[in-house]
Design a protein around this motif. Structure first.
Motif, PDB file in Angstrom:
ATOM      1  N   UNK A 160       0.849  -1.191   0.000  1.00 50.46           N
ATOM      2  CA  UNK A 160       0.000   0.000   0.000  1.00 50.46           C
ATOM      3  C   UNK A 160       0.887   1.246   0.000  1.00 50.46           C
ATOM      4  N   UNK A 161       0.340   2.400  -0.392  1.00 49.55           N
ATOM      5  CA  UNK A 161       1.156   3.611  -0.494  1.00 49.55           C
ATOM      6  C   UNK A 161       1.941   3.937   0.784  1.00 49.55           C
ATOM      7  N   UNK A 329       4.080   9.863  -1.563  1.00 46.94           N
ATOM      8  CA  UNK A 329       2.767  10.479  -1.780  1.00 46.94           C
ATOM      9  C   UNK A 329       2.846  11.569  -2.838  1.00 46.94           C
ATOM     10  N   UNK A 333       2.039  10.777  -7.456  1.00 45.50           N
ATOM     11  CA  UNK A 333       1.011  11.577  -8.120  1.00 45.50           C
ATOM     12  C   UNK A 333       1.513  12.208  -9.390  1.00 45.50           C
TER      13      UNK A 333
END
Lengths: 335, 331
Positions: A160-161, A329, A333
């Motif tokens: 997961x991130x 994060x 993106x």
């Protein structure tokens, strides 16, 4: 006449007692803590938040109440119950409570909240975010300095991130020391059970050790005990996470990347008591002591002094803003 | 009628024993009882949440009760509702009408359930084993998708991006924010609708016939394999409504681990209802009330924790089973 005097003394006395009582009751800060499904014994962020609350109860004489959510649909109901009890502060732990906090905080705009690990984007909520990548960078530096084989390992709970954020920081820390270093990484599972599967963690750790890894960083909650077992068995080093795990296996655990949720919880309660509560997004990184590497008597004998010096240099650079650690994060993106 | 009375008696005995447990841990049973019942109805929001916890249990209770009529034990409702939820979260990217999205989601979870029936009917695999294993496959597939292909890039957790607003089912404003809406109304009627189907339709007749006596039904020319497949498809489709409710009515996205094992609680709901469709709603309501009521325990008491809900459910199932067993021995 005499009766009247006696009566007034009585009334006065009762009033004073009532006032005193009232005064005492008002000075205690009432705090409600909503833990997520992990519960207060998860040895991870829920435990840490609970410790902070207990400390506030002991030192600040705060009036505290803890609830553990049985499922993800109950967050809102529990937060609302606290809000209706007019708590001075409601602390919600874990990213999974984000949506519920947003709903409850909008419904009770006067109510103060702390949301750990997510950004609610509201002024009556202090959104406490931890800069895990900064602490992991230092863990990477420590691993690289202590590795003889130039291969280091990483065991994550799930793909997961959040875990990737730890990994990216760790990798960049290690590569800052030695660009040729090899980082092995595995994740344990695809469901929440991955955070409580020491057997699988041990298996993966042994496989990494076979591929010559000699320092292994785990970000896997309760599964970490499997990593420590394997490392102790094969006489290689491990790095703990979330709380100070150094004492669990002295001689094996090089250091721990601590996420000081307890400190943040305590400080938030204190800020409410001192009427200095700060809403909005607050980032807790190396600078504010939100994340840090653990140094104590348990890892002192095995921790190289030159490595410690280098870590302090990097830490100073990060705090001064001269070095920015890549944040998953942000980087994810941009793609 | 006597059956119902026995069930009620069992529930009350169970509640009584449950309160004895409270005394044993040193809490006042009256405080606990007051906290739990107060948490159910003290505000429109609380009523809404009680119904919210009841709704998925009606669906999963039926997903167990329908195949039970055909003599099949469906342990796979958990997997079926997960597949339904994932389909519901993804379909809005493909179709434009909410109706089609719901239909597509229950069709897909229906096929997932039907697969269990097909494996039993055509390959001779035991449905209990198959449905348990299919749960693991469903968890694997849905969490891989939620962490990979359909992951919301803005989220730290394994969840899909929110569905567009047109697909949202708006909760009733009466409930002051509780995610309770049309799915709950539908769930309250569904068991009685299915009861009618069972009693009046050819399909229902065939299903009951196979459940009562496979050999006799086959002799009468009913193809049992087809009945099994259809029964499991229906179960999967009904379980899929839980997914639709979660995605369209509650979270508006697929969240990993959203279900607190509703699929498995459905087994208890169906067993407490003794497989009767007409008893599914009260049975689910009881379990929903325990789930909601137990939320108040940690708030209002010192020693009671959320685990008490599980304890109470276990005691009630046991005591209801025992009261019914007692009847049989007395004969």
């Amino acid at each position: 006449m005499k009766n009247k005097i006696v009566q007034s003394v009585w009334v006065f006395g009762v009033f004073t007692i009532a006032l005193l009582n009232g005064g005492i009751a008002y000075s205690a800060v009432k705090v409600g803590l909503v833990l997520d499904r992990g519960g207060k014994d998860d040895q991870s962020f829920n435990s840490s938040a609970y410790r902070g609350l207990k400390k506030a109860e002991a030192e600040l004489k705060a009036e505290v109440k803890t609830v553990e959510a049985p499922d993800d649909n109950s967050f809102e109901a529990l937060q609302r119950a606290f809000a209706e009890k007019k708590m001075d502060l409601i602390i919600a732990v874990g990213f999974s409570q984000k949506d519920a906090v947003i709903k409850t905080a909008k419904r009770f705009p006067e109510q103060k909240f702390v949301l750990i690990d997510a950004d609610a984007g509201l002024s009556n909520v202090q959104s406490a975010m931890f800069e895990e990548h900064e602490g992991s960078f230092l863990a990477g530096v420590a691993a690289a300095k202590h590795s003889k084989t130039k291969v280091i390992g990483f065991i994550g709970g799930m793909d997961i991130p959040l875990v990737k954020r730890f990994l990216l920081g760790y990798e960049s820390g290690a590569k800052a020391v030695d660009p040729s270093i090899k980082v092995l990484s595995n994740t344990i599972g695809i469901t929440g059970e991955a955070w409580a599967n020491p057997a699988k963690a041990k298996e993966l750790t042994l496989a990494q050790i076979q591929q010559k890894a000699d320092v292994i960083y785990h970000v896997s909650g309760n599964s970490g005990s499997g990593v420590f077992d394997a490392c102790a068995q094969k006489k290689v080093l491990a790095i703990g996470v979330d709380s100070n795990q150094n004492r669990l296996r002295p001689g094996t655990i090089l250091t721990s990347m601590m996420k000081n949720i307890d400190r943040v919880v305590f400080d938030a309660i204190k800020s409410v008591q001192d009427k200095k509560f700060q809403g909005g997004l607050v980032r807790y990184g190396l600078k504010s002591g939100g994340v840090e590497l653990a140094f104590d008597e348990h890892n002192k004998p095995i921790f190289d002094t030159s490595a410690k010096k280098l870590i302090e240099e990097y830490q100073a650079k990060i705090i001064a803003g001269k070095l920015s650690v890549p944040d998953y994060y942000v980087t994810s993106k941009r793609k | 009628m006597k059956d119902i009375l026995k069930s009620f008696l069992g529930v009350f005995i169970g509640l009584g024993v449950g309160l004895l447990v409270v005394v044993a841990v040193g809490e006042n049973p009256l405080v606990v009882l007051k906290a739990m019942t107060g948490a159910l109805v003290s505000s429109p929001y609380d009523i809404g949440m009680t119904l919210f916890y009841t709704t998925p249990l009606i669906f999963t209770g039926l997903a167990v009760a329908i195949p039970l009529r055909a003599g099949l034990f469906n342990i796979g409702a958990e997997g079926q509702l997960m597949v339904g939820a994932m389909a519901a979260a993804v379909l809005p990217q493909v179709v434009s009408s909410p109706f089609l999205a719901v239909f597509g989601a229950i069709l897909i979870s229906g096929i997932w359930g039907g697969l269990i029936g097909w494996l039993k009917a055509r390959r001779g695999a035991h449905e209990v084993i198959v449905s348990i294993l299919m749960n693991f496959i469903a968890v694997g597939i849905t969490s891989t998708l939620a962490n990979g292909m359909f992951k919301d890039p803005d989220s730290q957790l394994g969840e899909t991006a929110p569905v567009a607003e047109v697909f949202h089912s708006v909760p009733f404003s009466f409930f002051a924010g509780a995610p309770t809406g049309v799915y709950t109304v539908f769930a309250l009627f569904l068991p009685y609708l299915l009861y009618g189907v069972m009693k009046r339709s050819v399909w229902g007749y065939q299903l009951r016939a196979v459940g009562l006596n496979e050999t006799a039904a086959t002799l009468y020319g009913i193809e049992r394999g087809r009945v099994w497949i259809l029964a499991m498809m229906a179960a999967g489709a009904v379980a899929g409504f839980v997914g639709c409710m979660e995605v369209f009515g509650n979270a508006h996205k697929f969240r990993m681990g959203f279900s607190p094992e509703w699929g498995f609680s459905g087994i208890a709901v169906a067993l407490l209802a003794r497989g009767k469709f007409s008893a599914i709603v009260p049975s689910a309501l009881l379990f929903g009330m325990i789930s909601k009521g137990s939320l108040a325990l940690e708030l209002e008491t010192e020693k009671m924790t959320r685990e008490y809900a599980m304890v109470l459910q276990g005691i009630i199932i046991l005591s209801v089973t025992l009261t019914h067993a007692y009847k049989k021995r007395a004969k």
